[in-house]
Design an enzyme around this catalytic site. Sequence first.
Site, PDB file in Angstrom:
ATOM      1  N   GLU A  27      -9.893   4.337   6.412  1.00  0.00           N
ATOM      2  CA  GLU A  27      -9.162   4.730   7.617  1.00  0.00           C
ATOM      3  C   GLU A  27     -10.067   5.320   8.689  1.00  0.00           C
ATOM      4  O   GLU A  27      -9.864   5.087   9.875  1.00  0.00           O
ATOM      5  CB  GLU A  27      -8.029   5.683   7.256  1.00  0.00           C
ATOM      6  CG  GLU A  27      -6.951   5.042   6.378  1.00  0.00           C
ATOM      7  CD  GLU A  27      -6.429   3.718   6.924  1.00  0.00           C
ATOM      8  OE1 GLU A  27      -6.632   3.422   8.116  1.00  0.00           O
ATOM      9  OE2 GLU A  27      -5.846   2.941   6.150  1.00  0.00           O
ATOM     10  N   HIS A  63      -7.525  -2.013  15.015  1.00  0.00           N
ATOM     11  CA  HIS A  63      -7.630  -1.190  13.804  1.00  0.00           C
ATOM     12  C   HIS A  63      -7.370  -2.047  12.556  1.00  0.00           C
ATOM     13  O   HIS A  63      -8.183  -2.105  11.635  1.00  0.00           O
ATOM     14  CB  HIS A  63      -6.612  -0.045  13.897  1.00  0.00           C
ATOM     15  CG  HIS A  63      -6.537   0.832  12.682  1.00  0.00           C
ATOM     16  ND1 HIS A  63      -7.041   2.106  12.664  1.00  0.00           N
ATOM     17  CD2 HIS A  63      -6.002   0.640  11.443  1.00  0.00           C
ATOM     18  CE1 HIS A  63      -6.834   2.639  11.475  1.00  0.00           C
ATOM     19  NE2 HIS A  63      -6.196   1.767  10.712  1.00  0.00           N
ATOM     20  N   GLU A  64      -6.241  -2.738  12.561  1.00  0.00           N
ATOM     21  CA  GLU A  64      -5.869  -3.536  11.385  1.00  0.00           C
ATOM     22  C   GLU A  64      -6.887  -4.631  11.107  1.00  0.00           C
ATOM     23  O   GLU A  64      -7.192  -4.938   9.965  1.00  0.00           O
ATOM     24  CB  GLU A  64      -4.477  -4.156  11.564  1.00  0.00           C
ATOM     25  CG  GLU A  64      -3.350  -3.143  11.758  1.00  0.00           C
ATOM     26  CD  GLU A  64      -3.337  -2.041  10.723  1.00  0.00           C
ATOM     27  OE1 GLU A  64      -3.602  -2.329   9.543  1.00  0.00           O
ATOM     28  OE2 GLU A  64      -3.079  -0.880  11.104  1.00  0.00           O
ATOM     29  N   GLU A 104       0.856  -1.182   0.000  1.00  0.00           N
ATOM     30  CA  GLU A 104       0.000   0.000   0.000  1.00  0.00           C
ATOM     31  C   GLU A 104       0.895   1.237   0.000  1.00  0.00           C
ATOM     32  O   GLU A 104       1.864   1.273   0.753  1.00  0.00           O
ATOM     33  CB  GLU A 104      -0.911   0.051   1.227  1.00  0.00           C
ATOM     34  CG  GLU A 104      -1.965   1.134   1.080  1.00  0.00           C
ATOM     35  CD  GLU A 104      -2.924   1.241   2.269  1.00  0.00           C
ATOM     36  OE1 GLU A 104      -2.650   0.668   3.335  1.00  0.00           O
ATOM     37  OE2 GLU A 104      -3.935   1.914   2.108  1.00  0.00           O
ATOM     38  N   GLY A 141       2.729   2.240  11.123  1.00  0.00           N
ATOM     39  CA  GLY A 141       2.526   1.509  12.375  1.00  0.00           C
ATOM     40  C   GLY A 141       2.244   0.048  12.089  1.00  0.00           C
ATOM     41  O   GLY A 141       2.755  -0.849  12.746  1.00  0.00           O
ATOM     42  N   ALA A 142       1.411  -0.195  11.068  1.00  0.00           N
ATOM     43  CA  ALA A 142       1.025  -1.555  10.715  1.00  0.00           C
ATOM     44  C   ALA A 142       0.372  -1.538   9.336  1.00  0.00           C
ATOM     45  O   ALA A 142       0.050  -0.480   8.818  1.00  0.00           O
ATOM     46  CB  ALA A 142       0.043  -2.108  11.739  1.00  0.00           C
ATOM     47  N   HIS A 189      -9.950  -3.627   9.324  1.00  0.00           N
ATOM     48  CA  HIS A 189      -9.676  -3.496   7.884  1.00  0.00           C
ATOM     49  C   HIS A 189      -9.865  -4.826   7.139  1.00  0.00           C
ATOM     50  O   HIS A 189     -10.012  -4.825   5.926  1.00  0.00           O
ATOM     51  CB  HIS A 189      -8.222  -3.078   7.650  1.00  0.00           C
ATOM     52  CG  HIS A 189      -7.965  -1.610   7.724  1.00  0.00           C
ATOM     53  ND1 HIS A 189      -8.766  -0.670   7.121  1.00  0.00           N
ATOM     54  CD2 HIS A 189      -6.964  -0.905   8.315  1.00  0.00           C
ATOM     55  CE1 HIS A 189      -8.258   0.546   7.340  1.00  0.00           C
ATOM     56  NE2 HIS A 189      -7.176   0.426   8.067  1.00  0.00           N
TER      57      HIS A 189
HETATM   58 ZN   LIG Z   1      -5.657   1.729   8.696  1.00  0.00          ZN
END
Ligand SMILES: [Zn+2]
Length: 801
Positions: free
Chosen positions: A310, A287-288, A117, A252-253, A291
């Site tokens: 996001e 968070h991840e 990404e 971050g990830a 997604h």
């Molecule tokens: Zn994200």
Amino acid sequence: MERFLDYFVPDHYNLDLSIDKFKKTIEGKVNVVGKALNETIKFHAVGLKISKVMVNGKDAEFKTDGQVLEVYNVFLSSAVDIIIEYSGTLNDNMEGAYLSTYEYEGRKEIIVTTQFESHYAREAFPCVDEPAAKATFHLSIKIPKQEGEIVLSNMPSSKVDLGEYERYNFASTPKMSTYLLAWVIGRFHGKTVKNKHGVEITTYCALNQDVDSVDFANEIAAKSLEFYDDNFGVKYPLWKLDQVALPDFEAGAMENWGLVTYRESMLLVGKVASLGAKKAVAVTVAHELSHQWFGDLVTMEWWDDLWLNESFASVMEYYAVDAIHPEYKIFESFFTSDCYAALLRDAHLGVQSVHQDVKTPEEIATLFDGAIVYAKGARLMLMTIRLMGWKNFCKGISDYFEKFKYQNAVGDDLWNSLKPYADFDPKKLMHAFIDKPGYPVITNEGENFKKFSQKRFILDGGPMKEESWPIPEVMEDMSGHYVLNLSETEFKERLEKFDKLELEEKLRLLIDRDLITQSGLQSAASLVPLALEFKDEDAPAVWNKVAALVGNLKIYFNSESPEEKMLKKYTLKLVDKKLAEVGMKTRKGDDEDTIRLRANLMGLDYFAEDVERFKELIKLYDTNAEKMDPEIRDDILGAKVYLEPEVIDEYLEKYKTIADPDIKFDYLAAAALVKDEKQLEKVFALLGDYEVVKPQDQLYLFIYLYRNPKTKARTFEWMTKNWESIKGTGGEKTLSDYPMLTARLMRTEEELEKYVKFFGPMRDEPAVSRAIMIGENEIKARVKMIKKYREAVAKELEKYI
Ligand SMILES: [Zn+2]
């Protein structure tokens, strides 16, 4: 802008790769089947050497320029079979397929990993590298055989022994975008858990990390997937989930489907971790994993809707962690950090809107303005969720996933899915806030905001602009993205009944006043008596905002000036009573609130240079980091280096040798606080020393040193001289952090001049232009405010010391 998907629609990729981490090479054969819509079709292929292209079994004519591969005379058909043979290199700039390294038992370990990404898959294999070009991927990787090597990708694999080599064949992926494909090759150890819904989750870390440090991430991952399964209507669609902590990682990830990659500090929790470190890991994992649905299962049509991914993930992380660990009171962090950051950033002229048109790849990188795309977007999402109610929101979301799974969607598809469950029009409301930058400052015109007027709130020193937003109802909790400009009477009324207010109302009162004084609508001098009103307060979140008020007063004075000394005395007065009450050490039976409260108080106390307490604190110092209380480890290290600067050598040695990311950074941050010039020199020497401080961590070191008044000017100077090397190693997304973060601490005409002299000529470079424009405005406004209120603030302080 030209879209390659208009020429060729890929359906399935067969990727046959041979990856050699010692030779730093990747060789591959891509067999892609799809629909040709044009006689000339194009693939993204950046830095790849193309040796052969075949179409339907025959050699084809092609051209490549290191960016784009054009294939000619393709038969218009719905099933074209294309084979591309190519070779490329593994780089070390944290994008595409890249190398990451670490030391273990005196040996250098090499990892191959990917970061695709937003537009870096094209650096690893030729493809139509656009989010709407969804296809299935069958991946096969051949590597030189190595003891203990682990090879991971989105799907499970089977291994074939080839003598000196081995081959991993992965199951075909579901339909997905190129930017979500991933692989990781290297020596790791890890642990597997199974959640209640039967998903197998394995979290890996490098061999130099304690294998138990993955336990916490496994727990959060297992429960987050259950939470999303239960609320999103569609179950986690893959067979397994792997998570890997990587020693070199830019962001971050990254939410690669079924193989999420992280920076070590965002995934690993050691034996002695602070509550703060755990919370950071918890929200990152949550968070991840949100997604995996929002972004991976349903993907934005194009990068202009990146905010959709996001914003959603950035609010869902709080809902999930709040459900798993309610005692964390994680939403308080959302209000005090995310919402506040969004309000600060969104108040500058030139800031981007949440939804933003993008055309070029460089623009994509600048879209990741955290305070807008993540924080503001998340707050708007929260506003919608609160207006609808969580249950109704989930019904709409379930419909959305069901309808668009394995496909792409735009913002309006989401609002349309929510509409049947809302008693307002989500599309209308959201468009008003996401399509243009900024937010309103609201003034009461009668009966508790039943009537009100609004203007656009601006922090650039100029007048507020005539603009308005459709606000259904003015709320005094934290859900609305606006600022209330209370009259003195209204403000005093609320302050008098402060104890009876809800926490969110308290936070709004403080945050709004903070911003109002930064804009000059009210004098900053009014913050001096205001902060003192809270000296008996117990809520850590309120203290967090009180600390922000003190922070706003700091900018008015030169470092070590008599006025700053006055402010330090004042700060000591502010925290003294409460700090004596909760004590410096963690006590048996302390709840999360007390731990957070203490952390906030200790931060202020450090600024106040409370030498008496420092002397007490250093009695808790231990050369064995694991023996120090993790909740106050940073305070102990800070006090120690304040009183005994020569401890720097020990700190830097610890930084170099300790693997635990949380502990490691406490040492580096504390080392950069030192005031002694000679000792400081040793820390400064690490800027740009990539052997000691990895490229991914240089920005942190830079900021630590920039915050130290003794090295502030030098650090900026260093940046100007090393800009080309920063550009080459830091990664595209972090580049704009330099103009953004340096501006934040500039407060004089001379600094403004230096800023403009260096960054001015870059105003047209897409990756940094917006950050520079806002940075310049920000410093100008600050200089103006300081001129206007400096004396008044000093006078007010005198009264209270
Ligand atoms: Zn994200």
